[in-house]
Design a protein around this motif. Sequence first.
Motif, short mmCIF file in Angstrom:
data_model
loop_
_atom_site.label_atom_id
_atom_site.label_comp_id
_atom_site.label_asym_id
_atom_site.label_seq_id
_atom_site.Cartn_x
_atom_site.Cartn_y
_atom_site.Cartn_z
N SER A 1 11.33 -10.54 0.75
CA SER A 1 12.37 -10.78 -0.26
C SER A 1 11.92 -10.31 -1.64
CB SER A 1 12.73 -12.27 -0.27
OG SER A 1 13.77 -12.52 -1.16
N LEU A 2 10.97 -11.02 -2.22
CA LEU A 2 10.63 -10.72 -3.61
C LEU A 2 9.93 -9.37 -3.78
CD1 LEU A 2 9.48 -13.96 -5.46
CD2 LEU A 2 11.32 -12.40 -6.07
N TYR A 3 9.01 -9.06 -2.87
CA TYR A 3 8.29 -7.79 -3.03
C TYR A 3 9.25 -6.60 -2.99
CZ TYR A 3 3.83 -10.29 -2.47
OH TYR A 3 2.76 -11.13 -2.64
N HIS B 1 -4.48 -29.18 3.34
CA HIS B 1 -3.15 -28.63 3.06
C HIS B 1 -2.92 -27.37 3.90
CE1 HIS B 1 -0.41 -26.85 -0.39
NE2 HIS B 1 -0.01 -26.44 0.79
N GLY B 2 -3.87 -26.45 3.82
CA GLY B 2 -3.72 -25.18 4.55
C GLY B 2 -3.69 -25.38 6.05
N GLU B 3 -4.54 -26.26 6.51
CA GLU B 3 -4.64 -26.48 7.96
C GLU B 3 -3.39 -27.16 8.51
OE1 GLU B 3 -7.80 -29.17 9.20
OE2 GLU B 3 -8.47 -27.64 10.62
N GLN B 4 -2.92 -28.19 7.80
CA GLN B 4 -1.75 -28.93 8.29
C GLN B 4 -0.48 -28.10 8.23
OE1 GLN B 4 -1.23 -33.17 7.21
NE2 GLN B 4 -3.04 -32.92 5.92
N LEU B 5 -0.41 -27.21 7.26
CA LEU B 5 0.85 -26.49 7.03
C LEU B 5 0.72 -25.00 7.30
CD1 LEU B 5 1.87 -28.30 3.72
CD2 LEU B 5 2.76 -28.74 6.01
N LYS B 6 -0.28 -24.63 8.08
CA LYS B 6 -0.58 -23.22 8.31
C LYS B 6 0.67 -22.39 8.64
CE LYS B 6 -3.42 -20.39 11.36
NZ LYS B 6 -4.50 -20.39 12.34
N SER B 7 1.37 -22.85 9.64
CA SER B 7 2.53 -22.08 10.10
C SER B 7 3.58 -21.97 9.01
CB SER B 7 3.10 -22.76 11.34
OG SER B 7 4.46 -22.52 11.47
N ARG B 8 3.82 -23.06 8.31
CA ARG B 8 4.87 -23.05 7.30
C ARG B 8 4.46 -22.24 6.07
NH1 ARG B 8 6.77 -28.88 6.18
NH2 ARG B 8 8.64 -27.87 5.37
N ILE B 9 3.17 -22.24 5.78
CA ILE B 9 2.71 -21.42 4.65
C ILE B 9 2.91 -19.94 4.96
CG2 ILE B 9 0.70 -20.76 3.27
CD1 ILE B 9 -0.42 -23.59 3.79
N GLN B 10 2.52 -19.56 6.16
CA GLN B 10 2.68 -18.16 6.55
C GLN B 10 4.16 -17.77 6.56
OE1 GLN B 10 0.46 -18.27 10.21
NE2 GLN B 10 -1.43 -17.60 9.21
N SER B 11 4.98 -18.68 7.03
CA SER B 11 6.41 -18.42 7.06
C SER B 11 6.97 -18.31 5.64
CB SER B 11 7.10 -19.56 7.82
OG SER B 11 8.49 -19.55 7.61
N PHE B 12 6.58 -19.23 4.80
CA PHE B 12 7.08 -19.24 3.42
C PHE B 12 6.67 -17.97 2.70
CE2 PHE B 12 6.81 -21.38 -0.98
CZ PHE B 12 8.16 -21.22 -1.21
N TYR B 13 5.42 -17.61 2.83
CA TYR B 13 4.93 -16.41 2.13
C TYR B 13 5.65 -15.17 2.65
CZ TYR B 13 1.89 -12.78 0.33
OH TYR B 13 1.42 -11.67 -0.32
N THR B 14 5.74 -15.04 3.95
CA THR B 14 6.34 -13.82 4.52
C THR B 14 7.80 -13.71 4.14
OG1 THR B 14 4.84 -13.95 6.40
CG2 THR B 14 6.78 -12.54 6.64
N ARG B 15 8.52 -14.80 4.30
CA ARG B 15 9.96 -14.71 4.09
C ARG B 15 10.33 -14.61 2.62
NH1 ARG B 15 12.41 -19.49 7.42
NH2 ARG B 15 14.33 -18.65 6.55
N LEU B 16 9.62 -15.35 1.79
CA LEU B 16 9.97 -15.33 0.37
C LEU B 16 9.38 -14.13 -0.35
CD1 LEU B 16 11.47 -16.97 -1.82
CD2 LEU B 16 9.26 -17.92 -2.46
N MET B 17 8.12 -13.82 -0.04
CA MET B 17 7.45 -12.77 -0.78
C MET B 17 7.60 -11.41 -0.07
SD MET B 17 6.44 -14.77 -3.17
CE MET B 17 5.52 -13.63 -4.18
N THR B 18 7.05 -11.32 1.14
CA THR B 18 7.01 -10.03 1.83
C THR B 18 8.40 -9.47 2.09
OG1 THR B 18 5.01 -10.82 2.92
CG2 THR B 18 6.01 -8.81 3.79
N ARG C 1 23.70 -15.70 5.86
CA ARG C 1 23.84 -15.83 4.40
C ARG C 1 22.74 -15.01 3.73
NH1 ARG C 1 27.12 -20.28 3.30
NH2 ARG C 1 26.28 -20.59 1.21
N ARG C 2 23.14 -14.15 2.80
CA ARG C 2 22.16 -13.30 2.12
C ARG C 2 22.10 -13.67 0.63
NH1 ARG C 2 18.27 -11.27 4.66
NH2 ARG C 2 17.88 -10.40 2.60
N TYR C 3 20.90 -13.80 0.17
CA TYR C 3 20.70 -14.21 -1.22
C TYR C 3 19.96 -13.13 -2.00
CZ TYR C 3 22.12 -18.86 0.18
OH TYR C 3 22.86 -19.92 0.64
N GLU C 4 20.32 -13.04 -3.26
CA GLU C 4 19.54 -12.20 -4.17
C GLU C 4 18.56 -13.13 -4.85
OE1 GLU C 4 21.32 -9.03 -5.98
OE2 GLU C 4 20.17 -9.08 -7.84
N PRO C 5 17.28 -12.77 -4.85
CA PRO C 5 16.31 -13.70 -5.41
C PRO C 5 16.69 -14.15 -6.82
CG PRO C 5 15.18 -11.91 -4.29
CD PRO C 5 16.65 -11.56 -4.31
#
Lengths: 612, 402
Positions: free
Chosen positions: A60-62, A41-58, B58-62
């Motif tokens: 946005s959410l953090y 899972h990690g190997e196949q999706l490495k790039s997308r995992i890093q992207s998902f974590y950075t964009r959603l967590m780093t 587009r900007r979203y609020e979580p």
Amino acid sequence: MRLLPTAAVLLSLACAGKSTPPATRSTVHLRGNAYARGFSHGEQLKSRIQSFYTRLMTASLYPYLGREQPDIATLLKEYDGERYQNGNFAYALLLDSARNLEKSLTVSQKEELRGISEGSGMAYEQILILNTFVDTVLAVRGVALSIRLARAPQLKSLEVPQAASDGADNDGDGMIDEPGEGVLSAYVAEAAANLVELPTNATFRVVLEDADGVDPATLRFTLDGALFTPGAQVSSRALSATQLEVTFTPPQGLPPSAVVSLVLSAGDTVVVTRPPPSHQSFMRDEELLFTTRGRGLAPPDVRRPPITDGRTRAPSLALALRGAATRDGKPLLAQHFALLDANVAHEHTVQFVHHPEGAPPFVTFGWAGVAWGFAGLSARGVAYACNPADTLDNSVVGSVVEQLVDLGKARLLAKGVPIGFVGRRILEGTASTQAAVELVQTLKHPYGWSCVVADKAGDLRALELDSNVFTDAATGVFSYGPTDLDASGRRYGSVRDDDLLSTSVFARNRDDIAPLMLAGQRIVPQRVWSTFFFRGRRAVDGLARRVEAQYGQLDAAAVQGILAESELVDGSDSMNAVVLEPARLQAWSAMGQVPATEGPFEAFDLAAEAAP
Amino acid sequence: MSRALLLGALLVAAGAHAAETTTLPKGAWAFDVSYIASNLANRWGDDQSRLPLLDDIRRYEPGAGLQGILQPRPVVAFQLAVLQLQYGLTDWLTVGATVPIALRTAVDTNIGWQSGDYQSALGRAYSLDDFWAWAASMGQQRVPDRWAGNQGVLADIVLSGRFLIPELRWLKAAGLRVATTLQVALPTGRQAPPEELVTAGTSTWELHAYGDVETHLQIDRPFFQDGYGIPRLSLGADLWFSYFRPRVVTSPLGTENPLLQTFQPYIGDTYVIDPGEWLAASVSMDVVPIIGPARASIVSGGDLERARALPPLLTLNVGYAHIGTFQTTFKSNSDLWSYERERYWLPGEKNQLRAGLTLSFLRLGVPVQVYANYRNQDLIPGRNTRAANTLTAGARLLFKFW
């Protein structure tokens, strides 16, 4: 002249090089033991995992959660500590809970997370957070939201003066014009209609209360989509410094024999500047539901009509069907999940097909780096779908309760098995709905969830989960099937005997927590504070209308159509939609765009994967 | 030989006019200084529709839906000074160096806003000010309304050589002159600072006006020449290929724009931009309405006959260039991120109209020419390119003639 063919070749090369968008959804097959599947899972999706974590967590959410640090640290001094400073608050808070939740994971689940980490090159802690943050964030958000709403105006009472002498039973108690009819003196939000059989000349008098006073200029009434602000139809007078009486007079009266929704909102007089932007404290949109004379429905039988005011969005929803409900009698489970796309999640969607060693395969619908989905189907013929259900009976509230003796060192900690891993255990370890229910009853749950489970034999069960902080009889798991009835003799969430409808609102666990004061804060049931409550009730009623209309004709295609209907779609945070057939082991999923159902449902044949 | 005194603009191929094949006489020097003002507000879409330079954001609020849509409508203004020095090694080979210096780049961001979902926490939908206040609470500062920079910053220096192909018999019979030009850009320009959100660099990629290596094949056909070889009309054509070298760019960490520019963790420390090449052709026409008087002077070596062979007093020029642009590729650790950049740089074309005039005082004994031209990419729709409009004014000084 020789240049021309050369130019043509070069131009054709230019066109051939045109960039094509990478797929925002993919199917990934994972084989072997838990670690091997995680690594793959990690190997196949490495790039997308890093992207998902950075964009959603780093990104946005953090930072988003970081805004709450000053307020939280006011109450819980631990969060003033060095570990939570320099923008590290949200990461550290989520990591604290992640480590707490990790204790409830099985060895193989932890191995799988380790595999994802090592395959993707990301830190284990990051993967752990990515796999646990949903329960934690929802619980923390629940606490924060309820505190915020407690500062906003409260609807204390509702009165329709004309109901007192209209010759009708307006409250469904079997009596006509008895003293107090037409008056809800201690208003509490309910799933049922507030009053029925009102005269068409009804006017509405409400009392709003706020410790800081209610700002009359912020009053809004929306009657069947038409907006009314202070003026001829909306008048108010102060009863005291904290109470405002407001009268709403519909300009042309109410339509006869109709279902009427009246949405009320108001703000207080204090401008809150932190966190920005500056704003007054607003109550949630309180949706009052009525019928007018001639409709002939008892309050619990009134379905909420659609609202098209541009302010409301459908929540997550699920439905399960079988027997007389479906065209071929086979069971079917469907879900449209909406929560947190943030313009990110839809670009990282994945259908994971697990082929565990020596065990039947299963499929989940989720995101890169996440070991689970909010829905899944196993080759054993069990399918599940879970939607969040706000509750203050959650483990983060529980952690505060446990640490009340020393709030100076208290932290907000989620505890239990994150819902995604509950789903994984259903797929990996159960072969029937009953077994799934029994499994779920043995687990502790960090937050509130509303799940539906279906098996190949057509056993359908809804499961309403909370953290059971104050230890009630149901151990935090409330289960019901299509034929189960509430105290009034009505189904919890079904049209007939072969369907089960569920959204982000508890139907059986309606008193999820008894009202109490905790650390100076009001702890109240879901229906009193959740912004999903009215939306969820409306979505269930919208589903019910559609299922009823097509009863016996429903199949995967028809259900896909229902899931895509605009009334049932959150246009901003829709994340995925699935239709699962546990008997035939077929799955359809729409994801990779917002809303998920803007794209096609793609079929997946789990039976073929399970074939020897 | 007299035509050799009329210099071609070697800086930007598309800036050449009908005297496509001109070279300096052996031993002659030319110094050219010009001022360029370029304005850029639109780009052409894949369907040739006129679009803003940037798409809506587009900007979203979580968990709270759509906050709103940022609608940037940036306008970019470049000002450059261009210094050129050319030398005639032989009558058929001219070499030169061009030094472009950015005088100032200004970006007006013009960010509009479309409100999104109702936010129950606010009791309203976000306004633009609400959004920036929200963003500031997360460390993201408001994007400035205006940015100005690149004051006195060097762009990529260009070395060039033009070779006049010997006049073969059939060319001579057809009245054609053919030349080739090679120009090579040195990487002296500045890449845009990675952390800044509103900024501009000065490399060939960022200016997007000339390639790192360009080869031209040029052809001229004069008509209605007088007894001194001065044509009243010249038609010219230029076919060229521009190559852009791949370049490694530092990825932003998000230190200055955490919400909008945190890329490094998933795209890698650096990424590579491999700009698409250009394949282009232009046609141009010079018209000489006024040849003007001539007098013997130092410029003509005191020879009146030679003076009459010097360039005309006024030359008007119009032209059209079609520049086919290949796909630009971005290579990073994230295909998604790369694609989001690449979709701004799909294969396309620029359709460039040009008009200009040249005043030459050589015939009058003053070794100076002044010129001005305007290039427009707005009138004829292009595809997947930016529609820059450019005004150029300059002067050339000739040092030695033969």
